[in-house]
Write a protein that holds these residues in place. Sequence first.
Motif, PDB file in Angstrom:
ATOM      1  N   ARG A   1       0.856  -1.190   0.000  1.00 21.28           N
ATOM      2  CA  ARG A   1       0.000   0.000   0.000  1.00 21.28           C
ATOM      3  C   ARG A   1       0.886   1.232   0.000  1.00 21.28           C
ATOM      4  O   ARG A   1       1.901   1.277   0.686  1.00 21.28           O
ATOM      5  CB  ARG A   1      -0.872  -0.005   1.254  1.00 21.28           C
TER       6      ARG A   1
ATOM      7  N   GLU B   1      -5.409   2.788  -3.912  1.00 22.30           N
ATOM      8  CA  GLU B   1      -4.005   2.382  -3.751  1.00 22.30           C
ATOM      9  C   GLU B   1      -3.245   3.250  -2.754  1.00 22.30           C
ATOM     10  O   GLU B   1      -2.141   2.899  -2.359  1.00 22.30           O
ATOM     11  CB  GLU B   1      -3.307   2.419  -5.111  1.00 22.30           C
ATOM     12  N   TRP B   2      -3.797   4.377  -2.377  1.00 25.59           N
ATOM     13  CA  TRP B   2      -3.114   5.310  -1.478  1.00 25.59           C
ATOM     14  C   TRP B   2      -3.909   5.497  -0.193  1.00 25.59           C
ATOM     15  O   TRP B   2      -5.121   5.598  -0.209  1.00 25.59           O
ATOM     16  CB  TRP B   2      -2.962   6.676  -2.142  1.00 25.59           C
ATOM     17  N   SER B   3      -3.195   5.595   0.910  1.00 27.97           N
ATOM     18  CA  SER B   3      -3.749   6.075   2.168  1.00 27.97           C
ATOM     19  C   SER B   3      -3.126   7.437   2.405  1.00 27.97           C
ATOM     20  O   SER B   3      -1.898   7.562   2.419  1.00 27.97           O
ATOM     21  CB  SER B   3      -3.389   5.138   3.325  1.00 27.97           C
TER      22      SER B   3
END
Length: 186
Positions: free
Chosen positions: A103, A124-126
């Motif tokens: 991630r 796909e991004w935090s």
Amino acid sequence: MSDIQKHKSRRNLLLVIAVFVLPIVLAKLALTQNWLEYGVTNKGTLVENQLTLQDLGISNTELDNMWLILYALPNDCNKHCEQTLLSVNNTLIALGKYKPKVRNVALYKHTLSNDQLSHLDHDEWSVIPSPNNQHLLIQESTVLLVDPLGNIILEHKAPMHVEEQAMFGKGILADMKKLLKYSKIG
């Protein structure tokens, strides 16, 4: 026994001893005199002081205990920052079969613009706010590779020139593939 035979026997004995002792002596000299370069296979810099997500004030459970490519955004996310975001995102895509284990995480200090957020696919991004003590432990514009246990392993300093972005992304990709291939966790 004649003198010639004694001389041949001594010479043969010295030759046998030299065959076994000489490589050991040369190896010892090579190590002590640094004649050989040590094999470093990672592209990033190994984080020598133990550093974890918990030290940064980030909960690893909210990130699903996955491998992380963590980017500490600079105060002002300019074109170089956006290029780095793109490189990190492309690295995740290039991981292929390993992609579900990884991630991307963006640590921000100031609210990001809509244009900057457009570079961050929320699947796909935090995107999380930067903890208060983050600046004491990691530099901004740094990409960190984090294992599923929350240990920060490698760091990559984001390049300042657009021409260096391709090699930067390839370095992160090579390190992540190696970590994922040999890891027993995650």
